[in-house]
Motif scaffolding. Sequence first.
Motif, short mmCIF file in Angstrom:
data_model
loop_
_atom_site.label_atom_id
_atom_site.label_comp_id
_atom_site.label_asym_id
_atom_site.label_seq_id
_atom_site.Cartn_x
_atom_site.Cartn_y
_atom_site.Cartn_z
N UNK A 225 42.06 20.88 -105.11
CA UNK A 225 42.11 20.70 -103.65
C UNK A 225 42.11 22.05 -102.94
N UNK A 226 42.96 22.93 -103.44
CA UNK A 226 43.16 24.20 -102.75
C UNK A 226 41.95 25.12 -102.88
N UNK A 227 41.37 25.19 -104.07
CA UNK A 227 40.24 26.12 -104.25
C UNK A 227 39.00 25.59 -103.52
N UNK A 228 38.77 24.29 -103.59
CA UNK A 228 37.63 23.72 -102.85
C UNK A 228 37.81 24.02 -101.36
N UNK A 229 39.02 23.79 -100.86
CA UNK A 229 39.29 24.06 -99.44
C UNK A 229 39.08 25.54 -99.14
N UNK A 230 39.63 26.38 -99.99
CA UNK A 230 39.54 27.84 -99.78
C UNK A 230 38.07 28.27 -99.63
N UNK B 4 40.12 37.35 -97.06
CA UNK B 4 40.89 36.70 -98.12
C UNK B 4 42.29 36.31 -97.67
N UNK B 5 43.00 37.21 -97.02
CA UNK B 5 44.34 36.86 -96.54
C UNK B 5 44.26 35.69 -95.58
N UNK B 6 43.31 35.76 -94.67
CA UNK B 6 43.17 34.69 -93.66
C UNK B 6 42.78 33.37 -94.32
N UNK B 7 41.89 33.43 -95.29
CA UNK B 7 41.44 32.18 -95.90
C UNK B 7 42.51 31.60 -96.82
N UNK B 8 43.28 32.45 -97.49
CA UNK B 8 44.40 31.93 -98.27
C UNK B 8 45.42 31.28 -97.32
N UNK B 9 45.69 31.93 -96.19
CA UNK B 9 46.61 31.33 -95.22
C UNK B 9 46.10 29.94 -94.80
N UNK B 10 44.80 29.85 -94.56
CA UNK B 10 44.22 28.56 -94.15
C UNK B 10 44.33 27.52 -95.27
N UNK C 179 49.80 38.55 -100.32
CA UNK C 179 50.55 39.23 -99.26
C UNK C 179 49.72 39.22 -97.97
N UNK C 180 48.39 39.32 -98.14
CA UNK C 180 47.50 39.23 -96.97
C UNK C 180 47.75 37.93 -96.21
N UNK C 181 47.93 36.83 -96.95
CA UNK C 181 48.19 35.54 -96.30
C UNK C 181 49.56 35.55 -95.62
N UNK C 182 50.54 36.22 -96.22
CA UNK C 182 51.87 36.30 -95.61
C UNK C 182 51.81 37.06 -94.28
N UNK C 183 50.95 38.08 -94.25
CA UNK C 183 50.82 38.87 -93.02
C UNK C 183 50.22 37.99 -91.90
N UNK C 184 49.23 37.19 -92.25
CA UNK C 184 48.65 36.27 -91.25
C UNK C 184 49.72 35.25 -90.82
N UNK C 185 50.47 34.76 -91.81
CA UNK C 185 51.52 33.78 -91.50
C UNK C 185 52.54 34.37 -90.53
N UNK C 186 52.87 35.66 -90.70
CA UNK C 186 53.84 36.29 -89.78
C UNK C 186 53.28 36.34 -88.36
N UNK C 187 51.99 36.61 -88.22
CA UNK C 187 51.40 36.59 -86.86
C UNK C 187 51.56 35.17 -86.29
N UNK C 188 51.25 34.18 -87.12
CA UNK C 188 51.36 32.78 -86.72
C UNK C 188 52.79 32.47 -86.26
N UNK C 189 53.78 32.95 -87.01
CA UNK C 189 55.19 32.68 -86.66
C UNK C 189 55.59 33.43 -85.38
N UNK C 190 55.13 34.67 -85.27
CA UNK C 190 55.53 35.48 -84.11
C UNK C 190 54.92 34.96 -82.81
#
Length: 899
Positions: free
Chosen positions: A299-304, A327-333, A390-401
């Motif tokens: 599911x996750x890799x197809x979505x990615x 990559x960070x953005x797409x992993x976050x997605x 970690x790239x995805x975590x950085x995007x997630x932090x923007x999302x949270x902030x």
Amino acid sequence: MRTDTPQAIYLKDYTPPAFQIETVDLDISIEAGFACVTASLACQRNPAAADPSASLVLNGEDLKLESVRLDGRPLGQGEYVLCADQLMIHAELPDSFTLTTVSTINPDGNTQLSGLYRSKDGYFTQCEAEGFRRITWFLDRPDVMAKYTVTIHADKAQFPVLLGNGNPVGAGDEEGGRHWAKWEDPFRKPSYLFAMVAAKLDMLEDWFVTKSGRKVRCAVYVEPGKLDQCGHAMAALKKSMKWDEDVFGLEMDLDHYMIVAVGDFNMGAMENKGLNIFNTKYVLARPDTATDIDFQNIDRVVAHEYFHNWTGNRVTCRDWFQLSLKEGLTVFRDQQFGMDMHSAGVTRIQEVRTLRTAQFPEDAGPMAHPIRPASYAEINNFYSATVYEKGAEVIRMIHTLIGKDAFRKGMDLYFARHDGQAVTCEDFVAAMQDASGLDLTQFKRWYNQAGTPKLLVRGAYDAATKRFTLDVEQQYPATAYEKRLEAEGRAVARGAYHLPLVIGLLGADGRELPLRLAGESAAADTQRVLSITEDRQQFVFEDLAEAPVPSLLRGFSAPVVLDYPYSQADLTHLMARDSDAFCRWEAGQRLATDILMAGVAAFQAGSGDTLAWVPAGYVDAMRALLGSAFAPGGDPALVAEALMLPSEVVLIEATEGTVDPDAIHAARLALRRHLANELKGPFAAAYHELKIDAPYSPEATQAGARALRNACLSYIAEVDDAESLALLQNQFDSANNMTDSMAALSALAQFASPARDAALERFLAKWKDEALVVDKWLQVQSTSRAPDTGARVRALLDHPAFDIRNPNKVYALIRAFCAANPKHFHAADGSGYALAADAILQLDALNPQVAARIARSFDRWRKFDTQRQSLARMALVRVQGHDKLSRDVAEIVGKALES
Ligand code: B3K
Ligand code: ZN
């Protein structure tokens, strides 16, 4: 002999390309033993180039140049210069022209699996990052975006399916039993997104109607005979298409979306425009061949890969330093998609576990780099846990902030500004800043600084004023990365991070207390996002009638190590009562880590076996945890996660000072056995209660029940008596799905016993023709704690079921041994290190990318005792001394030895 790391290239040296390529017309003919590639490139001088008279210099690798023409005129010897990896055109060039090269290549001999290569009965491509230059001469960099057409010719009986990016625009037969097909991609794209396939494949077809009414043909192509294993991938694709429309308003832009599965593939999958190429591991699944986790990963890799169509393909990277942009953005997605499709809490816990197992060690070791590194020797080494996770975590932090709505506005603005462009991480952050109005200048340090920051939080309650004060301090010492920059005279100023600290406060009865900061009058929430920007900050909460237990870093709101002096009673309270699933799990992990560290010390002092280090009350807390799965609103999947003690890898990272892998192993095993014996009755009762009679389904509820049932099974196995063996044997014999079958086999495989040997033998006999199941058979042995594992892994290298040319087999047998079996990899006699070094050298001659991944196993060699360090160093020096070492392995080993 090499003595240093290979030449680095630097982000600061970026300059725009001297030429742009408008269109690429390829003609690729698959012949017996070679392929002939004709490439016509419509080139134009780039007005943005630094040097308006620069020569055209094309990249190439392992190509045999047959001819070069400029606007149809053959170029003579003096008009171009050729070396192993470049073709420079000397002839005078007009502002726009067509350059045509003819080259021959050897896909059958391409064991690197980069460029065009043969796998079993077909030809496939992998061009990211720099594989296109192994197909033809090109400006092989992501900021050169062109429209592509490709005509493929091949033998019709052997290779009936011919695929390219975009739309089929013609096909026909040729003399000698051959045929051709022409594909045209209407979108401009960088060369790394080019793909083609010529093979014998079966196809599953379905349709998706987009929100604007476009009918998209979805097709999954697999090796003949495997159509009954494609349904889940197809369903995942359609779910992803719908989700991206619903959540981000992003629609599929092509009429054909194809996924092709191939058994030999370096990575998980590749997002080539309209023609994704996937490792079979992330396509093929049937209840009897794939586990619940496999289904979820599909599911996750197809979505990615699907999500990359917008975040990566429509808007791509200016250069490879910006890799995390896509990559960070797409992993976050894909993580957000995973949280919507499965249990949100469990999904988040699994992500944090991956981060701690793979990224934290990377950030603490010789390969430390920020999510946007300033330099690299070999870009393939930077498809890393840092850039991705970690790239995805950085995007997630923007999302949270900035919050969900502003984030969506930021995404819309990003596409409005940059659709069709190759851009930088700054461009992304600017869109988020402009859409939200939040100044993200300081936040951008996450893109430039390496290392896992530590948050030291201290809380103090004052009954007289009813105030609770939280002091927050961040620490971010320089890593190997910053030390290297400094040694090169390129040090960058480091400073405090901007990060969201999500918190709640729990009362003694477990109630969430209202959070009102001093000076605020508004009605208070029970959860808040604290914006951390300073080295030290203080937050004072008012009107608290009792001393609260703080629930910190909810949802793992930032990729940091949290240090708070919780008592064991606090942790037990949070574990049972916190409303945040991550924090409940985290409290349990923290409690177990504290206990296990005491256990490690006890084993080192010779008193481990007494179990005096296990506090009274721990068994009861675990009993209550297990019971909570069956209470109203209980979540078996979450309980299964919480029952799992922190892994040996996580404990190694949590160790301050010298790591003792034997004591860590002994303590963890002793605690598992203790729990197994003390909770024998409850584990057995839960195991029977959770029996599933319904037909197998990989969906979350059933998979969650199975996860808990199998967690109970793994504890029951630790009792190691006739009764537990009978239970394992019974599950192994009667399982009607791979999840249950593997759970039993993996428990049996921990003991060197006749029962293990018989089970392994039967399993292989049954599954020898299913490559992905054979990988499981290898991995269950390479990750076993049984004393004979090292010798068995060595023997398996020569087993007919193993093939060193197949990356999945290497990952299952060798990488799993090195990365997930610390007890044996770090064997005190150095046998694990020697095994890895032998494998790296053998692999390097075949597939440097895969060899370099195995070489990463040595990252943490400095954390161990002097005896182990000497043995690891000898293994590394032996690898480094090899005279034909690839750039990939040389970079990893060089940095490890420098550390
Ligand atoms: N973009 C590819 C990775 C390519 C790896 C090149 N060494 C898969 C992905 O992240 O989707
Ligand atoms: Zn990706």
